[in-house]
Motif scaffolding. Structure first.
Motif, short mmCIF file in Angstrom:
data_model
loop_
_atom_site.label_atom_id
_atom_site.label_comp_id
_atom_site.label_asym_id
_atom_site.label_seq_id
_atom_site.Cartn_x
_atom_site.Cartn_y
_atom_site.Cartn_z
N PRO A 72 1.99 5.51 -1.58
CA PRO A 72 3.11 5.26 -0.67
C PRO A 72 3.25 3.78 -0.35
CG PRO A 72 1.24 6.20 0.51
CD PRO A 72 0.87 6.20 -0.93
N GLU A 73 4.45 3.35 -0.12
CA GLU A 73 4.77 1.97 0.28
C GLU A 73 5.70 2.01 1.47
OE1 GLU A 73 4.09 -1.08 -0.51
OE2 GLU A 73 2.92 -0.89 -2.34
N PRO A 74 5.32 1.58 2.66
CA PRO A 74 3.99 1.07 2.96
C PRO A 74 3.02 2.21 3.20
CG PRO A 74 5.35 1.01 4.93
CD PRO A 74 6.22 1.51 3.82
N ALA A 75 1.73 1.91 3.05
CA ALA A 75 0.68 2.89 3.39
C ALA A 75 0.13 2.57 4.77
CB ALA A 75 -0.42 2.81 2.34
N HIS A 76 -0.48 3.57 5.41
CA HIS A 76 -0.98 3.37 6.78
C HIS A 76 -2.49 3.38 6.88
CE1 HIS A 76 2.89 5.82 7.70
NE2 HIS A 76 3.17 4.54 7.60
N GLU A 109 -6.58 -4.73 2.23
CA GLU A 109 -5.27 -4.14 1.90
C GLU A 109 -4.35 -4.06 3.12
OE1 GLU A 109 -4.40 -3.06 -1.31
OE2 GLU A 109 -6.26 -4.10 -1.85
#
Ligand code: COA
Length: 157
Positions: A72-76, A109
């Motif tokens: 996913p973009e963005p990731a959490h 990241e």
């Protein structure tokens, strides 16, 4: 982890996760998508354990034995998909070192949380490293695919 370690990873997974099997292709896809999050535990030259993690969304549980297709973009969060150590390699604080290494990767990241699904009653182990169980009803159906002991846990980095 190197790509050549994947065969060993599958051997260890087959040995340990007898009730939660995953196809080799599913491990291979995670390595391809985020090799940095895939770690091998070596002992006397042989692999005795592994961990597989990848960026993911918070309060979201990837189904077991399924392809992610993309990150996913963005990731959490940095999501620890799996960690398994052969009995011969256990008891040497590998889980503590793994938690520290996950925090290093997450920081690099720009991910503010770690997440995982605890199985086999390991929630007390993960809570030592800052993980807390999240009770989120919308996760119940997917959590069930991880067996009756599954708990979704999150830790701040
Ligand atoms: C979980 C696992 C990776 C931890 O590795 P390890 O080398 O035993 O971890 P450490 O040496 O860092 O920690 C050992 C401690 O964890 C505890 N622990 C190990 N498995 C546990 C479990 N299933 N439930 C509760 N505590 C557990 C040990 O009792 C030990 O406690 P102590 O320090 O008070 O003696 C390893 O036991 C394993 O591969 N287990 C089978 C697969 C698994 O459970 N994977 C994680 C799924 S979320």
């Amino acid at each position: 982890m190197a790509e050549s370690d994947l065969q060993k990873v599958n051997e260890i997974a087959t040995e340990i996760h007898t009730s939660l099997p995953e196809r080799p292709e599913v491990f291979a896809e995670k390595f391809r998508l985020f090799p940095k999050g895939c770690l091998i535990l070596d002992s006397d030259g042989g692999a005795v354990g592994y961990a597989i993690s990848h960026p993911w969304l918070l309060n979201s549980v990837p189904p077991l034995d399924a392809f992610l297709n993309a990150l996913p973009e963005p990731a959490h969060c940095l999501y620890l998909h799996d960690a398994a150590i052969r009995p011969s390699g256990r008891g040497q604080s590998a889980a503590k070192h793994l938690a520290a290494q996950l925090r290093t990767i997450a920081t690099q990241e720009n991910l503010e949380n770690l997440a995982l699904i605890s199985v086999y009653g390991t929630d007390s182990l993960w809570s030592r490293f800052g993980f807390s169980t999240v009770h989120e009803p919308s996760l119940a159906a997917k959590l069930a695919s991880y067996g009756p002991t599954a708990k979704y846990m999150v830790a701040p980095v």
